[in-house]
Scaffold this motif. Structure first.
Motif, PDB file in Angstrom:
ATOM      1  N   VAL A  35      16.685  45.656  26.370  1.00 39.44           N
ATOM      2  CA  VAL A  35      15.680  44.968  26.923  1.00 39.44           C
ATOM      3  C   VAL A  35      14.565  45.183  26.104  1.00 39.44           C
ATOM      4  N   LEU A  36      13.866  46.474  25.912  1.00 36.07           N
ATOM      5  CA  LEU A  36      12.952  46.854  24.943  1.00 36.07           C
ATOM      6  C   LEU A  36      12.999  46.204  23.600  1.00 36.07           C
ATOM      7  N   ASP A  37      14.190  45.885  23.266  1.00 35.56           N
ATOM      8  CA  ASP A  37      14.500  45.242  21.657  1.00 35.56           C
ATOM      9  C   ASP A  37      14.223  43.742  21.924  1.00 35.56           C
ATOM     10  N   SER A  38      14.599  43.068  23.161  1.00 37.24           N
ATOM     11  CA  SER A  38      14.182  41.739  23.573  1.00 37.24           C
ATOM     12  C   SER A  38      12.863  41.513  23.416  1.00 37.24           C
ATOM     13  N   PHE A  39      11.961  42.503  24.005  1.00 37.00           N
ATOM     14  CA  PHE A  39      10.531  42.081  24.003  1.00 37.00           C
ATOM     15  C   PHE A  39       9.975  42.239  22.630  1.00 37.00           C
ATOM     16  N   ILE A  40      10.473  43.370  21.951  1.00 34.26           N
ATOM     17  CA  ILE A  40       9.962  43.454  20.451  1.00 34.26           C
ATOM     18  C   ILE A  40      10.187  42.183  19.512  1.00 34.26           C
ATOM     19  N   SER A  41      11.544  41.599  19.826  1.00 32.78           N
ATOM     20  CA  SER A  41      11.979  40.447  19.160  1.00 32.78           C
ATOM     21  C   SER A  41      10.945  39.265  19.507  1.00 32.78           C
ATOM     22  N   LEU A  42      10.766  39.273  20.664  1.00 31.44           N
ATOM     23  CA  LEU A  42       9.922  38.204  21.277  1.00 31.44           C
ATOM     24  C   LEU A  42       8.620  38.404  20.770  1.00 31.44           C
ATOM     25  N   PHE A  43       7.914  39.482  20.510  1.00 31.82           N
ATOM     26  CA  PHE A  43       6.479  39.657  19.916  1.00 31.82           C
ATOM     27  C   PHE A  43       6.707  39.263  18.580  1.00 31.82           C
ATOM     28  N   ILE A  44       7.647  39.438  17.839  1.00 33.82           N
ATOM     29  CA  ILE A  44       7.949  39.407  16.375  1.00 33.82           C
ATOM     30  C   ILE A  44       7.774  37.797  16.278  1.00 33.82           C
ATOM     31  N   ASN A  45       8.708  37.099  16.990  1.00 35.11           N
ATOM     32  CA  ASN A  45       8.873  35.727  16.942  1.00 35.11           C
ATOM     33  C   ASN A  45       7.713  35.008  17.166  1.00 35.11           C
TER      34      ASN A  45
END
Length: 90
Positions: A35-45
């Motif tokens: 879940v944390l990785d999903s949020f990190i990817s969201l911020f990067i995108n």
């Protein structure tokens, strides 16, 4: 630029998952890491796509806010319903 982003988005979750497995934190920590990785990817995108199309990070998150709010409300309703159903069975 796209290749660079994909490499970052592949390395970050791999390192997070390896860390969780190495520290033997369990399944819950592994799920939380995903879940944390999903949020990190969201911020990067959001950040890099915003730079490409002149659409600020703030504007993107304000556009996503109603969807996120509805999701949280639905989760709270579902959780409350599940808890009340479980309590009635006892």
């Amino acid at each position: 630029m796209f290749l660079y982003l994909e490499i970052i988005k592949t390395i970050v979750p791999t390192l997070l998952i390896i860390t969780v497995i190495w520290m033997d934190l369990g399944l819950t920590a592994l799920v939380a890491t995903v879940v944390l990785d999903s949020f990190i990817s969201l911020f990067i995108n959001v950040y890099f796509s915003g730079r490409e199309i002149s659409y600020s990070t703030k504007e993107q998150f304000l556009d996503l806010l109603p969807i996120f709010t509805i999701s949280v409300v639905m989760d709270l309703l579902y959780t409350g319903l599940a808890i009340s159903c479980c309590l009635q069975n006892f």
